[in-house]
Design a protein around this motif. Structure first.
Motif, PDB file in Angstrom:
ATOM      1  N   ARG A  96      26.279 -75.502 -74.126  1.00 56.53           N
ATOM      2  CA  ARG A  96      25.880 -74.507 -73.114  1.00 56.53           C
ATOM      3  C   ARG A  96      25.609 -73.158 -73.775  1.00 56.53           C
ATOM      4  N   CYS A  97      26.478 -72.785 -74.712  1.00 57.24           N
ATOM      5  CA  CYS A  97      26.301 -71.487 -75.370  1.00 57.24           C
ATOM      6  C   CYS A  97      24.937 -71.397 -76.049  1.00 57.24           C
ATOM      7  N   SER A  98      24.519 -72.518 -76.637  1.00 60.75           N
ATOM      8  CA  SER A  98      23.235 -72.511 -77.348  1.00 60.75           C
ATOM      9  C   SER A  98      22.056 -72.283 -76.403  1.00 60.75           C
ATOM     10  N   LEU A  99      22.273 -72.559 -75.135  1.00 67.38           N
ATOM     11  CA  LEU A  99      21.176 -72.369 -74.177  1.00 67.38           C
ATOM     12  C   LEU A  99      21.178 -70.988 -73.537  1.00 67.38           C
ATOM     13  N   VAL A 100      22.285 -70.255 -73.647  1.00 60.21           N
ATOM     14  CA  VAL A 100      22.290 -68.938 -73.002  1.00 60.21           C
ATOM     15  C   VAL A 100      22.143 -67.801 -74.007  1.00 60.21           C
ATOM     16  N   CYS A 101      22.367 -68.090 -75.263  1.00 58.96           N
ATOM     17  CA  CYS A 101      22.315 -67.010 -76.258  1.00 58.96           C
ATOM     18  C   CYS A 101      20.966 -66.299 -76.191  1.00 58.96           C
ATOM     19  N   PRO A 102      20.977 -64.995 -75.914  1.00 62.23           N
ATOM     20  CA  PRO A 102      19.695 -64.306 -75.740  1.00 62.23           C
ATOM     21  C   PRO A 102      18.850 -64.244 -77.010  1.00 62.23           C
ATOM     22  N   VAL A 103      19.491 -64.323 -78.166  1.00 62.90           N
ATOM     23  CA  VAL A 103      18.681 -64.314 -79.380  1.00 62.90           C
ATOM     24  C   VAL A 103      18.403 -65.737 -79.864  1.00 62.90           C
ATOM     25  N   GLY A 104      18.863 -66.726 -79.094  1.00 62.41           N
ATOM     26  CA  GLY A 104      18.507 -68.115 -79.402  1.00 62.41           C
ATOM     27  C   GLY A 104      19.367 -68.788 -80.451  1.00 62.41           C
ATOM     28  N   ASN A 105      20.588 -68.309 -80.628  1.00 65.11           N
ATOM     29  CA  ASN A 105      21.436 -68.959 -81.630  1.00 65.11           C
ATOM     30  C   ASN A 105      21.906 -70.321 -81.151  1.00 65.11           C
ATOM     31  N   SER A 148      15.331 -66.959 -84.846  1.00 66.03           N
ATOM     32  CA  SER A 148      16.415 -67.784 -84.298  1.00 66.03           C
ATOM     33  C   SER A 148      15.986 -68.458 -82.997  1.00 66.03           C
ATOM     34  N   ARG A 149      15.242 -67.746 -82.170  1.00 67.82           N
ATOM     35  CA  ARG A 149      14.745 -68.399 -80.952  1.00 67.82           C
ATOM     36  C   ARG A 149      13.813 -69.544 -81.314  1.00 67.82           C
ATOM     37  N   TYR A 150      12.989 -69.300 -82.319  1.00 70.08           N
ATOM     38  CA  TYR A 150      12.063 -70.350 -82.737  1.00 70.08           C
ATOM     39  C   TYR A 150      12.843 -71.574 -83.219  1.00 70.08           C
ATOM     40  N   ARG A 186      13.237 -67.354 -73.836  1.00 70.50           N
ATOM     41  CA  ARG A 186      14.646 -66.980 -73.925  1.00 70.50           C
ATOM     42  C   ARG A 186      14.898 -65.540 -73.441  1.00 70.50           C
ATOM     43  N   SER A 187      13.820 -64.838 -73.145  1.00 71.88           N
ATOM     44  CA  SER A 187      13.989 -63.489 -72.601  1.00 71.88           C
ATOM     45  C   SER A 187      14.449 -63.510 -71.154  1.00 71.88           C
ATOM     46  N   ILE A 188      14.340 -64.680 -70.551  1.00 68.74           N
ATOM     47  CA  ILE A 188      14.754 -64.805 -69.145  1.00 68.74           C
ATOM     48  C   ILE A 188      16.138 -65.429 -69.113  1.00 68.74           C
ATOM     49  N   VAL A 220      24.170 -60.252 -81.871  1.00 65.41           N
ATOM     50  CA  VAL A 220      24.500 -58.856 -81.590  1.00 65.41           C
ATOM     51  C   VAL A 220      25.872 -58.760 -80.913  1.00 65.41           C
ATOM     52  N   SER A 221      26.628 -59.821 -81.004  1.00 62.95           N
ATOM     53  CA  SER A 221      27.958 -59.922 -80.394  1.00 62.95           C
ATOM     54  C   SER A 221      27.968 -59.425 -78.946  1.00 62.95           C
ATOM     55  N   CYS A 222      27.026 -59.948 -78.185  1.00 60.24           N
ATOM     56  CA  CYS A 222      26.931 -59.554 -76.780  1.00 60.24           C
ATOM     57  C   CYS A 222      27.969 -60.300 -75.942  1.00 60.24           C
ATOM     58  N   GLY A 223      28.466 -61.416 -76.478  1.00 61.96           N
ATOM     59  CA  GLY A 223      29.522 -62.148 -75.773  1.00 61.96           C
ATOM     60  C   GLY A 223      29.044 -63.031 -74.634  1.00 61.96           C
ATOM     61  N   LEU A 224      27.727 -63.182 -74.471  1.00 60.48           N
ATOM     62  CA  LEU A 224      27.253 -64.013 -73.365  1.00 60.48           C
ATOM     63  C   LEU A 224      27.592 -65.485 -73.586  1.00 60.48           C
ATOM     64  N   CYS A 225      27.760 -65.882 -74.852  1.00 61.99           N
ATOM     65  CA  CYS A 225      28.129 -67.276 -75.121  1.00 61.99           C
ATOM     66  C   CYS A 225      29.479 -67.597 -74.475  1.00 61.99           C
ATOM     67  N   ALA A 226      30.340 -66.569 -74.390  1.00 66.84           N
ATOM     68  CA  ALA A 226      31.646 -66.799 -73.759  1.00 66.84           C
ATOM     69  C   ALA A 226      31.482 -67.206 -72.297  1.00 66.84           C
ATOM     70  N   GLU A 227      30.535 -66.544 -71.625  1.00 66.95           N
ATOM     71  CA  GLU A 227      30.333 -66.823 -70.200  1.00 66.95           C
ATOM     72  C   GLU A 227      29.849 -68.256 -69.981  1.00 66.95           C
TER      73      GLU A 227
END
Lengths: 362, 420, 221
Positions: free
Chosen positions: B102-111, C206-208, C62-64, B28-35
């Protein structure tokens, strides 16, 4: 019939006191959303109004409107209003029949040409005008003929106002509202199935005292059709609190909770039902435990089902949903297989490279 | 045969699978991966936003793998990927990403953005857009056995040195032992003491081991390059050597991407499961500790902290093991902020360390990493990756900072209980 | 006589809903199948953890947010949370909406009163405005933002705003506002398969996948 007798005289004949009359005028004034200061003006207008001739035509209808207005609160002040007019033709109420009846209509039309009020209830079939005739005259012809000399037309009931049940899908007779046929006369719509009696008489009173009332975009007097039932409903607090009857015999129904989920059309229905009420202010459908059908609105018969909540789609959306599942599955599978084929092709086209093969030739 | 854009796009197509499709669909291009990205955080330049580095792959996916994207492509809404695009993206994909994860661990949609960068590099390298240093390393590795060239002589010399130092026999090509040890070029060239450490620990714990004279190089530049053909050739050498020696397992050394290459990518590169286990040296040491075989005496009293190598912890799954060992040998072990799974990268992984063009960026990233270290003010930093070790040593030198870095295996060996 | 508002309402509740539903469901199925059918190669590496279990766990975990990250993108995190929570409270706990699910699937659940619904709506709209603001001003988000992103934000906000206006009769004709509210939802449904709104479905996948990839390695996800 003479148009000379004034209302004041009529009152005396009917034994109605001046005090009762003034009280009526005051309530009428407030009903019409006019300033209380105008009550004496209403009284004066009514007192001095000449008794106009009224022709009431009933077309494709159920006589419910007539039933409502006659049975209203008789013998009360509304009744008086009907005595204040000269009802020269109403084939349910008049004593005359056959040729005599039609003569009465023709006579009234001739005598009061350009001045009489035409009240219509019922829709008019135009697919084949022969579907509904009176004395061998089609409704269409009779309406056109009678409207020609009318000062104004009052379309009483949803059938006359908007086509009503006759106009409901599939509308076999090609039923239409008065306003679809008559374009050159002022028309006041008083919809409802039937309309509230006091609203019918109130509109007439307004017409007699002040002329055509202010109308909304659907030709309804704003005074009576300005607010939605939902906004004035005594059950509204339950809606706001999220308390709903889910069946006609559940706890919510017994507690008198909101009937939205039982299909109440109050939110989209403009009428004075919740304030004026029926049977001398005793009750109205919602108070009796039944959801509003929305009968003052055009096409209320076809609004997706009386017992379907407003938020529920009106069509056969399940069919659409199933078709979408099938169509989506077919298209999705086709597209995915196309993509997969592209990937397989790419795999076949894969040239195994080695470390000496990673630079561009040029 | 030479690298062309068609070959690159073809390689990219081969890489697109269900996870990639779901990732691009979910962004969703939230940009959290940048952080989460060390390069963005160090420079605050939005072009380093991780998901943006994958834009070309996204376009290939959209245009060729989705119905709506196909239509969009026909309408000119999604532009085809050109060679100019690849040139522009080359620095983003290779210079500003260490695949630290790191980005892969913060992506809210799990990318799993990191995994997609790995895939993106397949296309880039096949199209001739890999950094020259990595190509050179791949050529040396392919032709001479190691990214630094031929290290045969060096390994023999280092083994001899270890034998002399410890008095423990280390045999090459010995069949039927427990483990085959492989080493990273960095260890052979820069940190050979690890050999003595291993010799001493294994002697004490009763682990038998050998080194293959044919395949002792653990690294795999094919992974950093992002070329599975190259990676397959290199990993096959190790697998074949292990099979030839009939060992029970291979010990993956203190090297991040070597572990990634052999343990997780290897079986997929060669298309079959291994008939032996692959264990990271720290994993093995912790196992020996748990079994009671590895005993230490005394503890280091310095203030120590631990640097988690991305490919071993975050991308490799080895998190608790080094901590068990640290607590065993250190009295004053202090975790860094974000230490563990979310540790900040040293800035040298994923081929960035070898890439000269990326030097400035690497240094910027280090300044950021240094903030994390400074909060702890450790006497020494312990790690379990020779390349992290190398990178940290280099940048400390570059910035004139006195800071010790120690390999965990060596640290454990130092406190080995010789009497037990 | 026809009432434009009533006709529009009936069109919105009738044919327009059918059209929107068809595109919504059909489009989602197309896109989901495009992902699923593509497949992925079997992973040959001996697993250290349990990929499938971690995959399912990650759908929820991943919601947290990761520790320490909220402070670097507060608007995105807080705005994101408040918007999603507000939107779904207003969407799923407003009685008329539940009535729709009851009609469609025969299921029902308790609804929330007006205070909760309207607070949720207001918060969601405020959060949405903050998210739009952050897209316009924050360099990272600005660089990432395309027309699609604004479209999605606006389409998500319109049902909230029009719903609030319709229920409270803030302005306009009551019927018309309900019609507009329903149409705004239908616009959202129609746009859904073509835009980033798809994340509302594919995030589960994707989370899965992320969880399985990391889970195989015994790594966190």
């Amino acid at each position: 019939m003479a148009n000379t007798p004034m209302l004041a005289e009529m009152m005396k004949t009917h034994g109605i006191s001046r005090r009762a009359f003034m009280k009526y005028c005051a309530s009428l004034t407030s009903l019409m959303a006019l300033s209380p200061a105008l009550a004496p003006r209403v009284a004066e207008a009514l007192e001095n109004a000449p008794r106009p001739s009224v022709i009431w035509l009933s077309f494709q209808e159920c006589t419910g409107c007539t039933e409502a207005i006659t049975r209203s609160h008789a013998p009360t002040i509304e009744d008086l209003i009907f005595n204040a007019v000269s009802l020269d033709y109403h084939h349910t109420l008049q004593a005359a029949s056959g040729h005599a009846a039609e003569e009465a209509r023709e006579h009234a039309m001739k005598q009061h040409y350009g001045k009489y009020i035409l009240i219509v209830d019922g829709s008019i079939p135009i697919k084949d005008p022969g579907y509904s005739c009176i004395a061998g005259i089609s409704n269409l012809d009779m309406l056109k003929e009678t409207a020609a000399g009318a000062a104004a037309i009052v379309s009483v009931g949803t059938c006359a106002a908007y086509g009503g049940v006759g106009h409901a899908d599939p509308n076999p007779t090609g039923a239409v509202a008065v306003s679809e046929i008559i374009k050159d006369k002022p028309i006041i719509n008083v919809p409802g199935c039937p309309p509230i009696p006091v609203v019918m008489t109130g509109v007439l009173a307004h017409f007699l005292s002040f002329g055509i009332p202010e109308l909304d975009e659907l030709g309804r007097p704003k005074a009576f059709y300005g607010n939605s039932i939902h906004d004035r409903c005594y059950r509204r607090p339950f809606y706001d609190k999220g308390q709903f009857a889910e069946g006609f015999d559940d706890e919510g129904a017994r507690e008198g909770w909101c009937l939205y989920k039982l299909g109440c059309k109050g939110p989209t229905t403009k009428s004075a039902c919740a304030t004026v009420k029926w049977n001398n202010g005793v009750s109205f459908p919602i108070e009796a435990g039944h959801p509003c059908l929305g009968c003052t609105e055009p096409d209320f018969w076809d609004n997706g089902g009386f017992y379907k909540p407003l938020s529920v789609p009106a069509g056969d959306y399940r069919d659409a949903g199933l078709a979408a599942v099938a169509g989506g599955a077919a298209l999705g599978a086709a597209s995915a297989l196309l993509a997969k084929a592209g990937k397989t092709k790419a795999a076949q086209a894969h040239e195994t490279v080695d470390a000496h093969d990673l630079e561009k030739s040029s | 045969m030479s690298a062309t854009i068609d070959r690159g796009l073809n390689a990219l197509r081969e890489q697109i699978d269900s996870p990639v499709a779901s990732f691009f669909s979910s962004c969703v291009s939230c940009g959290l991966c940048a952080e989460a990205c060390i390069f963005y955080r160090a420079t605050e330049d939005p072009k380093y936003t991780p998901i943006k580095k994958l834009d070309l792959m996204r376009r290939v996916w959209a245009r060729e793998f989705t119905l709506f994207g196909r239509i969009g492509g026909m309408l000119g809404l999604i532009k085809p990927v050109t060679d100019e695009d690849l040139t522009e993206w080359e620095t983003l994909v290779y210079d500003s990403c260490t695949m630290c994860g790191r980005c892969s661990l913060v992506c809210p949609v799990g990318n799993d953005i990191t995994m997609m960068i790995r895939k993106m590099r397949e296309g880039m390298s096949a199209a001739g857009h890999a950094p020259v240093e990595l190509i050179g390393a791949a050529q040396r590795h392919t032709d001479k056995g190691s990214p630094m060239g031929d290290l045969s002589k060096a390994i023999h010399a280092q083994v001899k040195h270890a034998i002399d130092e410890t008095g423990i026999e280390i045999e090459f090509d010995k069949e039927g032992v427990d483990y085959m040890v492989i080493l990273s070029a960095q260890e052979i060239a820069e940190f050979p003491d690890v050999l003595s450490a291993m010799a001493r620990i294994f002697k004490k714990t009763g682990v038998t081991w050998t080194i293959s004279s044919e395949a002792f190089e653990a690294t795999n530049v094919g992974i950093q390059l992002g070329n599975r053909d190259v990676a397959k050739v290199l990993v096959s050498r190790v697998v074949e050597a292990a099979e030839k020696l009939k060992v029970k397992g291979i010990i993956s050394p203190e090297c991040g991407h070597a572990y990634q290459a052999l343990r997780w990518e290897g079986p997929n590169l060669i298309g079959r499961t291994y008939p032996f286990e692959v264990v990271h040296i720290i994993e093995l040491l912790d196992r020996l500790r748990a079994e009671g075989k590895l005993k230490t005496k005394g503890k280091n009293t310095d203030r120590l902290t631990f640097h988690d190598p991305c490919q071993i912890n975050r991308r490799g799954g080895i998190n608790q093991e080094p901590r068990n060992l640290m607590n065993m040998v250190s009295e004053d072990f202090v975790e860094m902020e974000s230490g563990g799974t979310m540790n900040w990268c040293c800035g040298g992984g994923g081929g960035v360390g070898a890439n000269e063009r990326a030097e400035k960026l690497r240094h910027a990233a280090f300044k950021f990493k240094k903030i994390q270290i400074d909060k702890v003010e450790p006497d020494a930093i312990v790690t379990m990756c020779a390349y992290c070790h190398h990178t940290l040593d280099n940048v400390f030198e570059e910035f004139d900072i006195e800071q010790d870095v120690i390999g965990l295996t060596e640290l454990v060996a130092e406190y080995l209980d010789d009497d037990a | 006589m026809n009432s434009p508002a009533f006709d529009l309402l009936m069109w919105a509740r009738g044919p327009a809903f059918d059209i929107a539903l068809t595109i919504f469901i059909g489009g989602i199925i197309i896109r989901v199948l495009e992902i699923v059918i593509l497949g992925r190669k079997k992973d040959m590496a001996a697993p250290k953890g349990n990929p499938v279990a971690q995959g399912f766990k990650t759908i929820f975990s991943r919601s947290i947010p990761r520790e320490g990250l909220v402070k670097f993108a507060p608007i995105t995190y807080l705005g994101g949370y408040i918007f999603h929570l507000g939107f779904f409270v207003a969407f799923l706990f407003f009685a008329p909406h539940i009535a729709l699910f009851t009609d469609a699937f025969g299921i029902k659940w308790p609804d929330a009163g007006r205070v909760i619904i309207e607070s949720a709506t207001a918060l969601a709209v405020i959060a949405l405005l903050a998210l739009i603001y952050s897209r316009m001003t924050d360099p990272v988000r600005k660089a990432l933002t395309t027309f699609d992103d604004y479209l999605v934000l606006i389409l998500s906000g319109l049902p909230l705003i029009t719903g609030y206006v319709a229920v409270n009769k803030l302005f306009g004709d009551g019927q018309m506002m309900i019609a507009i509210h329903i149409l705004s939802v239908e616009a959202l449904m129609i746009a859904f398969p073509f835009t980033k709104l798809m994340h509302a479905v594919t995030f589960v996948m994707s989370r899965y996948y992320n969880g399985t990839i990391q889970g195989r390695k015994g790594a966190e996800s």
